[in-house]
Design a protein around this motif. Structure first.
Motif, PDB file in Angstrom:
ATOM      1  N   LEU A 296      39.749  64.214  -0.410  1.00  0.00           N
ATOM      2  CA  LEU A 296      38.825  64.444   0.796  1.00  0.00           C
ATOM      3  C   LEU A 296      37.438  64.804   0.388  1.00  0.00           C
ATOM      4  CD1 LEU A 296      41.465  65.908   3.487  1.00  0.00           C
ATOM      5  CD2 LEU A 296      40.733  63.364   2.953  1.00  0.00           C
ATOM      6  N   GLU A 297      37.301  65.587  -0.963  1.00  0.00           N
ATOM      7  CA  GLU A 297      36.141  66.038  -1.424  1.00  0.00           C
ATOM      8  C   GLU A 297      35.131  64.537  -1.431  1.00  0.00           C
ATOM      9  OE1 GLU A 297      38.756  67.599  -2.364  1.00  0.00           O
ATOM     10  OE2 GLU A 297      38.787  69.196  -1.514  1.00  0.00           O
ATOM     11  N   GLU A 298      35.808  63.596  -1.824  1.00  0.00           N
ATOM     12  CA  GLU A 298      34.856  62.451  -1.998  1.00  0.00           C
ATOM     13  C   GLU A 298      34.268  61.680  -0.811  1.00  0.00           C
ATOM     14  OE1 GLU A 298      34.579  61.229  -5.283  1.00  0.00           O
ATOM     15  OE2 GLU A 298      35.430  63.021  -6.200  1.00  0.00           O
ATOM     16  N   LEU A 299      34.716  62.071   0.406  1.00  0.00           N
ATOM     17  CA  LEU A 299      34.335  61.345   1.544  1.00  0.00           C
ATOM     18  C   LEU A 299      32.785  61.436   1.700  1.00  0.00           C
ATOM     19  CD1 LEU A 299      35.436  59.973   3.826  1.00  0.00           C
ATOM     20  CD2 LEU A 299      35.518  62.204   5.289  1.00  0.00           C
ATOM     21  N   PRO A 300      32.168  62.557   1.400  1.00  0.00           N
ATOM     22  CA  PRO A 300      30.585  62.315   1.411  1.00  0.00           C
ATOM     23  C   PRO A 300      30.064  61.133   0.791  1.00  0.00           C
ATOM     24  CG  PRO A 300      31.252  64.808   1.161  1.00  0.00           C
ATOM     25  CD  PRO A 300      32.407  63.707   1.081  1.00  0.00           C
TER      26      PRO A 300
ATOM     27  N   LEU B 129      33.650  55.608  11.255  1.00  0.00           N
ATOM     28  CA  LEU B 129      34.710  56.149  11.966  1.00  0.00           C
ATOM     29  C   LEU B 129      35.996  55.446  11.188  1.00  0.00           C
ATOM     30  CD1 LEU B 129      35.985  58.015  13.815  1.00  0.00           C
ATOM     31  CD2 LEU B 129      35.596  56.349  15.471  1.00  0.00           C
ATOM     32  N   ILE B 130      35.787  54.023  11.138  1.00  0.00           N
ATOM     33  CA  ILE B 130      36.953  53.245  10.464  1.00  0.00           C
ATOM     34  C   ILE B 130      37.258  53.703   8.881  1.00  0.00           C
ATOM     35  CG2 ILE B 130      37.628  51.131   9.508  1.00  0.00           C
ATOM     36  CD1 ILE B 130      36.071  49.752  12.190  1.00  0.00           C
ATOM     37  N   SER B 131      36.055  53.885   8.419  1.00  0.00           N
ATOM     38  CA  SER B 131      36.022  54.216   6.928  1.00  0.00           C
ATOM     39  C   SER B 131      36.779  55.583   6.635  1.00  0.00           C
ATOM     40  CB  SER B 131      34.957  54.147   6.207  1.00  0.00           C
ATOM     41  OG  SER B 131      34.265  52.836   6.291  1.00  0.00           O
ATOM     42  N   GLU B 132      36.359  56.455   7.392  1.00  0.00           N
ATOM     43  CA  GLU B 132      36.937  57.868   7.424  1.00  0.00           C
ATOM     44  C   GLU B 132      38.323  58.044   7.729  1.00  0.00           C
ATOM     45  OE1 GLU B 132      36.539  62.248   9.755  1.00  0.00           O
ATOM     46  OE2 GLU B 132      34.933  60.792   9.981  1.00  0.00           O
TER      47      GLU B 132
ATOM     48  N   GLY C 127      49.062  62.835  -7.514  1.00  0.00           N
ATOM     49  CA  GLY C 127      48.532  62.100  -8.568  1.00  0.00           C
ATOM     50  C   GLY C 127      47.025  61.531  -8.455  1.00  0.00           C
ATOM     51  N   SER C 128      46.427  61.530  -9.520  1.00  0.00           N
ATOM     52  CA  SER C 128      44.973  61.092  -9.374  1.00  0.00           C
ATOM     53  C   SER C 128      44.744  59.604  -9.385  1.00  0.00           C
ATOM     54  CB  SER C 128      43.886  61.987 -10.415  1.00  0.00           C
ATOM     55  OG  SER C 128      43.417  61.020 -11.320  1.00  0.00           O
ATOM     56  N   ASP C 129      43.933  59.029  -8.646  1.00  0.00           N
ATOM     57  CA  ASP C 129      43.618  57.533  -8.503  1.00  0.00           C
ATOM     58  C   ASP C 129      42.105  57.489  -8.104  1.00  0.00           C
ATOM     59  OD1 ASP C 129      44.215  54.782  -8.360  1.00  0.00           O
ATOM     60  OD2 ASP C 129      45.014  55.037  -6.335  1.00  0.00           O
ATOM     61  N   GLU C 130      41.737  56.263  -8.153  1.00  0.00           N
ATOM     62  CA  GLU C 130      40.213  55.896  -7.626  1.00  0.00           C
ATOM     63  C   GLU C 130      40.560  54.839  -6.370  1.00  0.00           C
ATOM     64  OE1 GLU C 130      38.590  53.924 -11.061  1.00  0.00           O
ATOM     65  OE2 GLU C 130      37.372  55.711 -11.543  1.00  0.00           O
ATOM     66  N   ILE C 131      39.780  55.253  -5.231  1.00  0.00           N
ATOM     67  CA  ILE C 131      39.790  54.274  -4.286  1.00  0.00           C
ATOM     68  C   ILE C 131      38.495  53.567  -4.146  1.00  0.00           C
ATOM     69  CG2 ILE C 131      40.032  54.230  -1.671  1.00  0.00           C
ATOM     70  CD1 ILE C 131      41.683  56.911  -1.977  1.00  0.00           C
ATOM     71  N   ALA C 132      38.531  52.330  -4.184  1.00  0.00           N
ATOM     72  CA  ALA C 132      37.325  51.271  -4.125  1.00  0.00           C
ATOM     73  C   ALA C 132      37.122  51.001  -2.735  1.00  0.00           C
ATOM     74  CB  ALA C 132      37.436  50.195  -4.973  1.00  0.00           C
ATOM     75  N   LEU C 133      35.797  50.782  -2.228  1.00  0.00           N
ATOM     76  CA  LEU C 133      35.465  50.550  -0.888  1.00  0.00           C
ATOM     77  C   LEU C 133      34.261  49.527  -1.240  1.00  0.00           C
ATOM     78  CD1 LEU C 133      35.299  50.058   2.063  1.00  0.00           C
ATOM     79  CD2 LEU C 133      33.623  52.165   2.306  1.00  0.00           C
ATOM     80  N   ASP C 134      34.622  48.183  -0.837  1.00  0.00           N
ATOM     81  CA  ASP C 134      33.703  47.171  -0.944  1.00  0.00           C
ATOM     82  C   ASP C 134      33.081  46.813   0.356  1.00  0.00           C
ATOM     83  OD1 ASP C 134      34.392  46.703  -3.634  1.00  0.00           O
ATOM     84  OD2 ASP C 134      35.525  44.926  -3.281  1.00  0.00           O
TER      85      ASP C 134
ATOM     86  N   GLN D  17      27.790  58.135   2.379  1.00  0.00           N
ATOM     87  CA  GLN D  17      26.419  58.002   1.619  1.00  0.00           C
ATOM     88  C   GLN D  17      26.295  56.439   1.423  1.00  0.00           C
ATOM     89  OE1 GLN D  17      25.577  59.925  -1.893  1.00  0.00           O
ATOM     90  NE2 GLN D  17      23.545  59.567  -1.942  1.00  0.00           N
ATOM     91  N   ALA D  18      27.347  55.815   1.034  1.00  0.00           N
ATOM     92  CA  ALA D  18      27.248  54.531   0.518  1.00  0.00           C
ATOM     93  C   ALA D  18      27.092  53.638   1.907  1.00  0.00           C
ATOM     94  CB  ALA D  18      28.434  54.074  -0.202  1.00  0.00           C
ATOM     95  N   LEU D  19      27.898  53.903   2.905  1.00  0.00           N
ATOM     96  CA  LEU D  19      27.853  53.175   4.199  1.00  0.00           C
ATOM     97  C   LEU D  19      26.548  53.365   4.838  1.00  0.00           C
ATOM     98  CD1 LEU D  19      31.435  54.363   5.497  1.00  0.00           C
ATOM     99  CD2 LEU D  19      30.407  51.922   5.112  1.00  0.00           C
ATOM    100  N   GLU D  20      25.948  54.786   4.846  1.00  0.00           N
ATOM    101  CA  GLU D  20      24.686  54.911   5.726  1.00  0.00           C
ATOM    102  C   GLU D  20      23.488  54.144   4.630  1.00  0.00           C
ATOM    103  OE1 GLU D  20      24.005  56.122   8.370  1.00  0.00           O
ATOM    104  OE2 GLU D  20      25.357  57.893   8.799  1.00  0.00           O
ATOM    105  N   GLY D  21      23.384  54.195   3.543  1.00  0.00           N
ATOM    106  CA  GLY D  21      22.558  53.524   2.960  1.00  0.00           C
ATOM    107  C   GLY D  21      22.649  51.978   2.830  1.00  0.00           C
ATOM    108  N   PHE D  22      23.962  51.383   2.959  1.00  0.00           N
ATOM    109  CA  PHE D  22      24.067  50.054   3.224  1.00  0.00           C
ATOM    110  C   PHE D  22      23.512  49.742   4.721  1.00  0.00           C
ATOM    111  CE2 PHE D  22      26.584  46.343   4.963  1.00  0.00           C
ATOM    112  CZ  PHE D  22      26.485  45.490   3.850  1.00  0.00           C
ATOM    113  N   CYS D  23      24.012  50.221   5.707  1.00  0.00           N
ATOM    114  CA  CYS D  23      23.398  50.273   7.012  1.00  0.00           C
ATOM    115  C   CYS D  23      21.871  50.183   7.200  1.00  0.00           C
ATOM    116  CB  CYS D  23      24.291  51.147   8.045  1.00  0.00           C
ATOM    117  SG  CYS D  23      25.959  50.871   8.256  1.00  0.00           S
ATOM    118  N   SER D  24      21.442  51.279   6.548  1.00  0.00           N
ATOM    119  CA  SER D  24      19.898  51.398   6.593  1.00  0.00           C
ATOM    120  C   SER D  24      19.283  50.271   5.944  1.00  0.00           C
ATOM    121  CB  SER D  24      19.407  52.499   5.784  1.00  0.00           C
ATOM    122  OG  SER D  24      18.126  52.694   5.836  1.00  0.00           O
ATOM    123  N   SER D  25      19.657  49.842   4.731  1.00  0.00           N
ATOM    124  CA  SER D  25      19.133  48.642   3.919  1.00  0.00           C
ATOM    125  C   SER D  25      19.094  47.209   4.694  1.00  0.00           C
ATOM    126  CB  SER D  25      19.712  48.483   2.451  1.00  0.00           C
ATOM    127  OG  SER D  25      19.526  49.575   1.633  1.00  0.00           O
ATOM    128  N   PHE D  26      20.236  47.264   5.227  1.00  0.00           N
ATOM    129  CA  PHE D  26      20.401  45.945   6.154  1.00  0.00           C
ATOM    130  C   PHE D  26      20.340  45.912   7.702  1.00  0.00           C
ATOM    131  CE2 PHE D  26      22.630  45.855   2.033  1.00  0.00           C
ATOM    132  CZ  PHE D  26      21.681  44.696   1.214  1.00  0.00           C
TER     133      PHE D  26
END
Length: 144
Positions: free
Chosen positions: A14-18, A43-46, A61-68, A22-31
């Motif tokens: 959960l510490e990775e949520l920021p 909200l959906i992403s959270e 266990g540790s894993d990576e979660i990718a969001l495109d 940040q990625a979503l806010e940057g995307f929304c701002s850029s476009f």
């Protein structure tokens, strides 16, 4: 409108949520994504990220979660990839119980319902050991 794309890969805590925010806010701002749509995809992403982290890794266990994140033809697409326990996010959950008082409702279970209410489409599939959830949201130009 041209296709826009960004990807963020984070750990399954959960510490990775920021970083997701940040990625979503940057995307929304850029476009120039409208505010209503921006708030919806946050909200959906959270909801999807936190549910995956909290319930998808019972062995912790540790894993990576990718969001495109992509934008094309008036729609935003969010594609989540992880190796959590198999879960079908596309199954439309029941809404809140309208018969009982709010105090009598059980805790939990409404987040995925809300995801389905905000999304145009939710698809989920298992590819090998990976869960792939795709959420499509209209690029609303009006605050609804």
């Amino acid at each position: 409108m041209a296709t826009a794309f960004t990807q963020v890969i984070v750990g399954n805590t959960l510490e990775e949520l920021p970083q997701i925010y940040q990625a979503l806010e940057g995307f929304c701002s850029s476009f120039a994504v409208p505010d209503y749509t921006r708030r919806s995809i946050l909200l959906i992403s959270e909801e999807l990220f936190s549910n995956t982290v909290m319930y998808g890794y019972p062995d912790e266990g540790s894993d990576e979660i990718a969001l495109d994140i992509s934008l094309a033809e008036g729609e935003i697409s969010l594609v989540f990839r992880n190796h959590a326990v198999e879960f079908d996010s596309a199954a439309s959950p029941d809404g809140p119980d309208q018969e009982n008082a709010i105090e009598d409702h059980r805790i939990g279970g409404l987040g995925l319902f809300l995801v389905h209410q905000l999304a145009k489409k939710v698809e989920s599939r298992r590819q090998g050991l990976a869960n792939i959830t795709t959420v499509t949201v209209d690029l609303n130009t009006d605050d609804e």
